[in-house]
Write an enzyme that holds these catalytic residues in place. Sequence first.
Site, mmCIF file in Angstrom:
data_model
loop_
_atom_site.group_PDB
_atom_site.id
_atom_site.type_symbol
_atom_site.label_atom_id
_atom_site.label_comp_id
_atom_site.label_asym_id
_atom_site.label_seq_id
_atom_site.Cartn_x
_atom_site.Cartn_y
_atom_site.Cartn_z
ATOM 1 N N ASP A 217 28.878 3.285 -32.813
ATOM 2 C CA ASP A 217 29.339 4.301 -31.859
ATOM 3 C C ASP A 217 29.209 3.755 -30.448
ATOM 4 O OD1 ASP A 217 30.220 6.850 -31.062
ATOM 5 O OD2 ASP A 217 28.849 7.858 -32.451
ATOM 6 N N HIS B 12 35.456 3.579 -23.852
ATOM 7 C CA HIS B 12 34.470 4.537 -24.394
ATOM 8 C C HIS B 12 33.903 4.085 -25.734
ATOM 9 C CE1 HIS B 12 34.983 7.986 -21.574
ATOM 10 N NE2 HIS B 12 36.071 7.300 -21.275
HETATM 11 P P1 ADQ Z 1 33.324 10.782 -29.918
HETATM 12 O O1 ADQ Z 1 33.535 9.755 -31.000
HETATM 13 O O2 ADQ Z 1 34.139 11.989 -30.049
HETATM 14 O O3 ADQ Z 1 33.498 10.162 -28.462
HETATM 15 P P2 ADQ Z 1 30.596 11.796 -29.130
HETATM 16 O O4 ADQ Z 1 30.146 10.929 -28.018
HETATM 17 O O5 ADQ Z 1 29.495 12.167 -30.033
HETATM 18 O O6 ADQ Z 1 31.727 11.128 -30.039
HETATM 19 O O7 ADQ Z 1 31.239 13.088 -28.495
HETATM 20 C C1 ADQ Z 1 31.632 14.148 -29.307
HETATM 21 C C2 ADQ Z 1 31.676 15.449 -28.521
HETATM 22 O O8 ADQ Z 1 32.324 16.413 -29.328
HETATM 23 C C3 ADQ Z 1 30.293 15.976 -28.210
HETATM 24 O O9 ADQ Z 1 30.299 16.610 -26.956
HETATM 25 C C4 ADQ Z 1 30.039 16.986 -29.341
HETATM 26 O O10 ADQ Z 1 29.203 18.068 -28.995
HETATM 27 C C5 ADQ Z 1 31.440 17.477 -29.628
HETATM 28 N N1 ADQ Z 1 31.539 17.819 -31.074
HETATM 29 C C6 ADQ Z 1 31.340 17.010 -32.125
HETATM 30 N N2 ADQ Z 1 31.450 17.706 -33.279
HETATM 31 C C7 ADQ Z 1 31.718 18.957 -32.939
HETATM 32 C C8 ADQ Z 1 31.929 20.157 -33.668
HETATM 33 N N3 ADQ Z 1 31.865 20.192 -35.013
HETATM 34 N N4 ADQ Z 1 32.184 21.283 -32.958
HETATM 35 C C9 ADQ Z 1 32.250 21.253 -31.617
HETATM 36 N N5 ADQ Z 1 32.034 20.172 -30.864
HETATM 37 C C10 ADQ Z 1 31.786 19.038 -31.521
HETATM 38 C C11 ADQ Z 1 33.910 8.891 -27.920
HETATM 39 C C12 ADQ Z 1 33.134 7.665 -28.429
HETATM 40 C C13 ADQ Z 1 31.641 7.877 -28.215
HETATM 41 C C14 ADQ Z 1 31.361 8.151 -26.748
HETATM 42 C C15 ADQ Z 1 32.263 9.256 -26.221
HETATM 43 C C16 ADQ Z 1 32.147 9.417 -24.701
HETATM 44 O O11 ADQ Z 1 33.416 7.429 -29.800
HETATM 45 O O12 ADQ Z 1 30.901 6.736 -28.651
HETATM 46 O O13 ADQ Z 1 30.013 8.564 -26.583
HETATM 47 O O14 ADQ Z 1 33.637 8.984 -26.511
HETATM 48 O O15 ADQ Z 1 32.333 8.220 -24.050
#
Ligand code: ADQ
Length: 462
Positions: free
Chosen positions: A365, A157
């Site tokens: 990311d 991921h």
């Molecule tokens: P993350 O690093 O966690 O994921 P991201 O892909 O942005 O990053 O996913 C975060 C999730 O958490 C999103 O669904 C977002 O809405 C939710 N989230 C973030 N902040 C929040 C908050 N304050 N309150 C509630 N919900 C919140 C890892 C990798 C990424 C990759 C994903 C999926 O680091 O690059 O895209 O896995 O593969």
Amino acid sequence: MSRLVVVSNRVTPITGSKAATAGGLAVGVLASLRETGGIWFGWSGEQTEAAAPMPKVFRTGNLTYITIDLNHQTFESYYGGFANRTLWPLFHYRLDLSSFDRDWYVTYRQVNQLFAEQLFPYLQDDDLVWVHDYHLITMGEELRKLGVKCRVGFFLHIPFPSAEVYVALPWHDQLVRAMCAYDLIGFQTSNDLRNFHDYLYREGIGYALADGLIHAFGHSLKAQEFPIGIDTNDFAAMATSAEAVRASQRLSRSLLGRRLIIGVDRLDYTKGITERLRAFECLLQNYPRQRGQVTFVQISAPSREDVPEYLELRHQVEATSGRINGLFSEFDWMPLRYLNRGFARRTLAGFFRLSRIGLVTPLRDGMNLVAKEYVAAQADEDPGVLVLSRFAGAADDLDGAVIVNPYDIEAVAEAMHLGLIMPLDERQERWRRLFAQVREHDVAHWRGNFVKALAEATPPAA
Ligand code: ADQ
């Protein structure tokens, strides 16, 4: 149809009320498990004093959750140590924050072996086993050592770094050898795949063939890109649901007609939060007309609070927010609201819909799902502008965003300004393109492609 077995570090059975807060990935994986029936295996979230805890099995419909607890000390080295203080920073190009500790590495391998041994008795030869993420890179090799015959795939991921950075890991060769024990390796982007190919070639381990195949360690396997998506229709519907509307009405009233800029992330040093705050400061500095006209809401959910670098980041973000508000606030306007908490997905969806600018500016990311959620939540009649880092995997996928270099503070400020003054027809034209991409490449598309490629992979020779 083969049964699917999903393995991830953390497993949370999603039932009833948990469905509302579950992340997109959990929901996406669950949907494929329900299609074929299957197993979801991983750590329960519980730590124990016992040395080798027994798995717990929980059945619901055609789905079986199998979870194991982990010994407290083991967990510290495996998760808090090797996974989050070695692999996570290194794979995000933060060599300066990467710690290399042999004991952590040994424990990481032991936990991967434990996962394999505990899952082994439940496996059947025609299962498709899908292992997720950097916590479990070596599990496939452990399954093979146990004689597992079924097809086993792995999805990373997070980014796969350039070879030059990756070789700083003292165990780089052992991890890649373990990756090549899978029948299919999935990456988020073509850049990650290219880095992986490049590493194999430079180290004289292997090379890329046609049709997604590579040859390494004397055998062939598949290595391909599978950019992850979100459940676009569901997220779009959430943004217009009553609860989202209520939350955004309250937020909207509090803005008193000012334009909203939003940032949402886990509080993680890869997300570029401090740089983003400085870019907002630069906007207020360089475009004084925007003072009193905009409000920036930064929502950062606490994350990995036991890791010292995260505590340090929290202090940094708090200090920067305080400084900006101290510099620019008026008695009737505060430029920045910093919220150190999580929100229900539905509420976030409503906030996104209300925002003129979605600021997604990670320093690195794998993909970044927030960018796609922001797009899904917009209204066709008045869409906002996505300002997106070129270092997010999502930048490959999202033609129509304003792409920025998050290290270039002034350029990010300019991009914000551009978004604030962008005419409606241009916003609509960009958003329609973005939305079409986010809808086509949704989470069902991602998991369908991965499972299909795994099903077509050549199983290991008997
Ligand atoms: P993350 O690093 O966690 O994921 P991201 O892909 O942005 O990053 O996913 C975060 C999730 O958490 C999103 O669904 C977002 O809405 C939710 N989230 C973030 N902040 C929040 C908050 N304050 N309150 C509630 N919900 C919140 C890892 C990798 C990424 C990759 C994903 C999926 O680091 O690059 O895209 O896995 O593969």
